[in-house]
Design a protein around this motif. Structure first.
Motif, PDB file in Angstrom:
ATOM      1  N   LEU A   6      13.806  63.837  58.598  1.00 22.02           N
ATOM      2  CA  LEU A   6      12.751  62.840  58.782  1.00 22.02           C
ATOM      3  C   LEU A   6      11.520  63.173  57.942  1.00 22.02           C
ATOM      4  O   LEU A   6      10.864  62.285  57.392  1.00 22.02           O
ATOM      5  N   LEU A   7      11.194  64.460  57.835  1.00 22.50           N
ATOM      6  CA  LEU A   7      10.058  64.875  57.004  1.00 22.50           C
ATOM      7  C   LEU A   7      10.291  64.494  55.541  1.00 22.50           C
ATOM      8  O   LEU A   7       9.372  64.055  54.849  1.00 22.50           O
ATOM      9  N   LYS A   8      11.535  64.639  55.076  1.00 21.99           N
ATOM     10  CA  LYS A   8      11.855  64.252  53.697  1.00 21.99           C
ATOM     11  C   LYS A   8      11.684  62.748  53.498  1.00 21.99           C
ATOM     12  O   LYS A   8      11.126  62.303  52.490  1.00 21.99           O
ATOM     13  N   VAL A   9      12.140  61.965  54.474  1.00 19.36           N
ATOM     14  CA  VAL A   9      12.016  60.506  54.385  1.00 19.36           C
ATOM     15  C   VAL A   9      10.547  60.092  54.424  1.00 19.36           C
ATOM     16  O   VAL A   9      10.097  59.246  53.628  1.00 19.36           O
ATOM     17  N   ILE A  10       9.783  60.685  55.333  1.00 16.49           N
ATOM     18  CA  ILE A  10       8.353  60.377  55.439  1.00 16.49           C
ATOM     19  C   ILE A  10       7.647  60.704  54.125  1.00 16.49           C
ATOM     20  O   ILE A  10       6.823  59.924  53.633  1.00 16.49           O
ATOM     21  N   GLY A  11       7.984  61.859  53.555  1.00 19.50           N
ATOM     22  CA  GLY A  11       7.390  62.246  52.277  1.00 19.50           C
ATOM     23  C   GLY A  11       7.709  61.251  51.184  1.00 19.50           C
ATOM     24  O   GLY A  11       6.841  60.876  50.389  1.00 19.50           O
ATOM     25  N   ARG A  12       8.971  60.784  51.144  1.00 19.39           N
ATOM     26  CA  ARG A  12       9.373  59.825  50.120  1.00 19.39           C
ATOM     27  C   ARG A  12       8.615  58.511  50.266  1.00 19.39           C
ATOM     28  O   ARG A  12       8.154  57.922  49.280  1.00 19.39           O
ATOM     29  N   LEU A  13       8.457  58.043  51.503  1.00 19.07           N
ATOM     30  CA  LEU A  13       7.713  56.802  51.742  1.00 19.07           C
ATOM     31  C   LEU A  13       6.249  56.946  51.346  1.00 19.07           C
ATOM     32  O   LEU A  13       5.650  56.035  50.741  1.00 19.07           O
ATOM     33  N   ARG A  14       5.658  58.097  51.672  1.00 19.65           N
ATOM     34  CA  ARG A  14       4.253  58.325  51.307  1.00 19.65           C
ATOM     35  C   ARG A  14       4.085  58.405  49.794  1.00 19.65           C
ATOM     36  O   ARG A  14       3.087  57.921  49.247  1.00 19.65           O
ATOM     37  N   LYS A  15       5.048  59.000  49.128  1.00 21.70           N
ATOM     38  CA  LYS A  15       4.981  59.102  47.667  1.00 21.70           C
ATOM     39  C   LYS A  15       5.040  57.727  47.022  1.00 21.70           C
ATOM     40  O   LYS A  15       4.338  57.444  46.043  1.00 21.70           O
ATOM     41  N   GLN A  16       5.877  56.839  47.569  1.00 20.57           N
ATOM     42  CA  GLN A  16       5.981  55.486  47.028  1.00 20.57           C
ATOM     43  C   GLN A  16       4.644  54.757  47.087  1.00 20.57           C
ATOM     44  O   GLN A  16       4.344  53.911  46.250  1.00 20.57           O
ATOM     45  N   HIS A  17       3.827  55.099  48.097  1.00 21.95           N
ATOM     46  CA  HIS A  17       2.521  54.461  48.253  1.00 21.95           C
ATOM     47  C   HIS A  17       1.398  55.323  47.698  1.00 21.95           C
ATOM     48  O   HIS A  17       0.235  55.124  48.009  1.00 21.95           O
ATOM     49  N   ARG A  18       1.772  56.319  46.871  1.00 22.35           N
ATOM     50  CA  ARG A  18       0.814  57.204  46.208  1.00 22.35           C
ATOM     51  C   ARG A  18      -0.057  57.991  47.188  1.00 22.35           C
ATOM     52  O   ARG A  18      -1.172  58.390  46.850  1.00 22.35           O
ATOM     53  N   ASP A  19       0.443  58.179  48.410  1.00 26.50           N
ATOM     54  CA  ASP A  19      -0.248  59.059  49.360  1.00 26.50           C
ATOM     55  C   ASP A  19       0.263  60.477  49.094  1.00 26.50           C
ATOM     56  O   ASP A  19       1.075  61.026  49.828  1.00 26.50           O
ATOM     57  N   TYR A  20      -0.234  61.071  48.001  1.00 28.43           N
ATOM     58  CA  TYR A  20       0.309  62.346  47.552  1.00 28.43           C
ATOM     59  C   TYR A  20       0.008  63.486  48.519  1.00 28.43           C
ATOM     60  O   TYR A  20       0.826  64.389  48.693  1.00 28.43           O
TER      61      TYR A  20
END
Length: 450
Positions: A6-20
Motif C-alpha cells: 500500500l505504501l508503494k501504491v500511495i507513493g506512486r499516486l503522490r508522484k503522479q500529482h507531483r507531491d514529491y
C-alpha cells in the motif's frame, strides 16, 4: 506485506500529482519495511529505489539520490543483473537527478543516460523505454548546446516510436505519452535554434496529443509544453502571448494539485515578469504568490532558487529604471524584495558558514528595499506636483478638487511606504554588521585559543 504494498501504491499516486515529499515519505517507509524483513535484495526493491532516486532529485536531495542509486546498483551486482532493464531505469533516474543538480553535473548526467540507453538496447522488447531515454538524451544535448547531436538523437527516438505500439504493454509509458515527449523535445530543439515558428507548431501538436490522451501524465506534459511555449514567446518579446501560456501552465499544475513546489514558484515568477512587461496590473500579486510557494516548498534548494530568480529580476528592474519606467521598476524591485523574504536568516540555527553564504542575498535584499524607497519618493514627488497643478486650476469644477485630493493622498501614501522600505533596508544592513562583528570576535577567540 499488504502495508508495504500500500505504501508503494500511495507513493506512486503522490508522484503522479507531483507531491514529491509525500511520495518520498511513503517509499522511504516501504524501503525500511523491506530492510527490516531482509527482503531488500530483489529486483522489485531496485524498482522502488529507481523511484526514490527520481523523487530525491526533484526534492533537491542529491546526496540521498546518489546513495539510493549506489544501493540499487549494489543489489543488481549481487543478483548479477547489471545488464537488466532495472539497471537501465536506475541509470536513467540518476541521470535525471544529476541534470537537476545543475550545469556542472550535466556531463555526468549525459554519461548515465547514454549508458542507460546502451543497456536498454541490449534488452529485448524495450522499444518504448528507448524512446523515452532517447528523447531525454536529446533534450539534455540541447541544453548543452550540442544541437546537431540532439537532432540525430531525436530522429532515432522518432524511429523507435514507430515500433513502440508493438511493445507498449511491456512499458510503463504508453505510445501516446511517448509521442508527446518526442514532440516536446523537437520543440525544444527548434526553439534553441531560433526556429520559433516550427517550435510553436511542434508544441501545438504536443498539446493536441495531450488533449487526446486525457490523463494525469498528459496534464503534467501539457503544463510543461505551455511553459515552453511561454519561453518561445518570451524570446520573441511577445509578452501577452507569453503571459497566456504561463497562465495555462499554472492552471494545469493547480489542476494536478501541484501548488507548493519550486517548479510552481519559478513558473509564477516567469508569469509575473510577463505580466509586468505586458503592462498587466497583477505582477506584484504574482511575485507574492511565488514567494509564498517557495516558503511552503520542501525542496532543499528553494532558497538558492529564490535568490537566483531575485537576481535575474533585479537585472530587469535596473533596465526598467534606466528606461524611465518608474512604476514598472518599482514593481520589479518590490518583487526582488518579496522573493528574498524566502531566505532563512535565523542567527540561532545557522552556522557562520551558512550566514556568510546568505550575505549576497541579504545585500541584494537591502538594495531592493532602498530602490523601492527611492522609486516611491519619485512617485511621491510626481503625485505632489500633479496635486499642485490641479489645485492651481480653476476650482469651479468639483472634479479638479477631487483629483487634487487623490494626488495629495497618493503623495502621502508613497512617502510612508518609502519610509518603511528604508527602515527595512537599515534593519538588514544592521543585521549584516552585527554578523560581521560576531564573526570577527569568533575568529579572534579561535586565534587566542590556538
Amino acid at each position: 506485506d499488504l502495508g508495504e504494498k500500500l505504501l508503494k501504491v500511495i507513493g506512486r499516486l503522490r508522484k503522479q500529482h507531483r507531491d514529491y515529499e509525500g511520495c518520498y515519505n511513503a517509499w522511504t517507509a516501504s524501503r525500511e519495511i523491506r530492510a527490516r524483513r531482509g527482503t531488500l535484495h530483489s529486483l522489485s526493491s531496485v524498482r522502488l529505489l529507481v523511484g526514490l532516486v527520481e523523487v530525491c532529485g526533484n526534492l533537491g536531495l542529491f546526496q540521498e539520490a546518489e546513495e539510493a542509486y549506489c544501493e540499487g546498483f549494489k543489489i543488481l551486482q549481487q543478483l548479477n543483473e547489471t545488464t537488466s532493464a532495472e539497471h537501465a531505469s536506475l541509470l536513467h533516474s540518476i541521470g535525471e537527478a544529476r541534470y537537476l543538480q545543475g550545469q556542472q553535473h550535466w556531463e555526468a548526467a549525459l554519461e548515465a543516460i547514454a549508458e542507460s540507453l546502451s543497456i536498454s538496447k541490449s534488452c529485448a522488447d524495450h522499444d518504448p523505454d528507448i524512446v523515452e531515454q532517447l528523447a531525454r538524451l536529446g533534450t539534455l544535448q540541447c541544453e548543452m548546446g550540442a544541437l546537431d547531436e540532439a537532432e540525430s538523437t531525436l530522429i532515432r527516438a522518432q524511429e523507435y516510436l514507430s515500433k513502440a505500439t508493438k511493445t507498449s504493454s511491456r512499458s510503463k509509458t504508453q505510445p501516446e505519452a511517448l509521442a508527446i515527449i518526442v514532440k516536446t523535445a523537437f520543440g525544444r530543439l527548434q526553439a534553441m535554434r531560433g526556429d520559433f515558428e516550427r517550435a510553436v507548431s511542434s508544441y501545438s501538436e504536443a498539446l493536441e496529443l495531450c488533449r487526446l490522451h486525457d490523463s494525469s501524465e498528459a496534464t503534467v506534459e501539457a503544463a510543461a509544453v505551455y511553459r515552453q511555449l511561454g519561453e518561445v514567446y518570451k524570446a520573441q518579446e511577445d509578452w501577452h502571448a507569453a503571459q497566456e501560456n504561463y497562465l495555462q501552465a499554472v492552471q494545469q499544475y493547480r489542476q494536478l494539485g501541484l501548488r507548493n513546489s519550486t517548479e510552481m514558484a519559478r513558473l509564477l515568477v516567469d508569469l509575473g515578469v510577463a505580466q509586468l512587461l505586458s503592462q498587466q496590473p497583477d505582477a506584484h500579486r504574482t511575485f507574492a504568490a511565488a514567494s509564498d510557494v517557495f516558503q511552503q516548498d520542501s525542496n532543499s534548494r528553494r532558497y538558492e532558487e529564490a535568490a537566483s530568480l531575485a537576481t535575474e529580476l533585479a537585472a530587469l528592474a535596473k533596465r526598467l529604471r534606466s528606461a524611465a519606467r518608474t512604476g514598472d521598476a518599482l514593481t520589479a524591485w518590490s518583487g526582488v524584495a518579496i522573493l528574498l523574504e524566502t531566505s532563512p536568516h535565523q542567527k540561532q540555527t545557522q552556522t557562520q558558514k551558512q550566514k556568510k553564504q546568505q550575505q549576497p542575498s541579504l545585500l541584494l535584499a537591502a538594495r531592493a528595499s532602498q530602490q523601492v524607497g527611492d522609486l516611491l519618493l519619485v512617485l511621491s514627488s510626481s503625485a505632489k506636483l500633479r496635486a499642485s497643478q490641479h489645485k492651481n486650476q480653476e476650482q469651479t469644477q468639483h472634479q479638479h478638487q477631487s483629483e487634487s485630493q487623490q494626488q495629495q493622498d497618493q503623495h502621502i501614501h508613497h512617502r510612508r511606504e518609502a519610509e518603511k522600505a528604508y527602515e527595512k533596508c537599515l534593519s538588514i544592513l544592521q543585521s549584516l554588521e552585527e554578523e560581521e562583528e560576531e564573526s570577527a570576535a569568533a575568529a579572534a577567540a579561535a586565534e587566542r585559543g590556538a
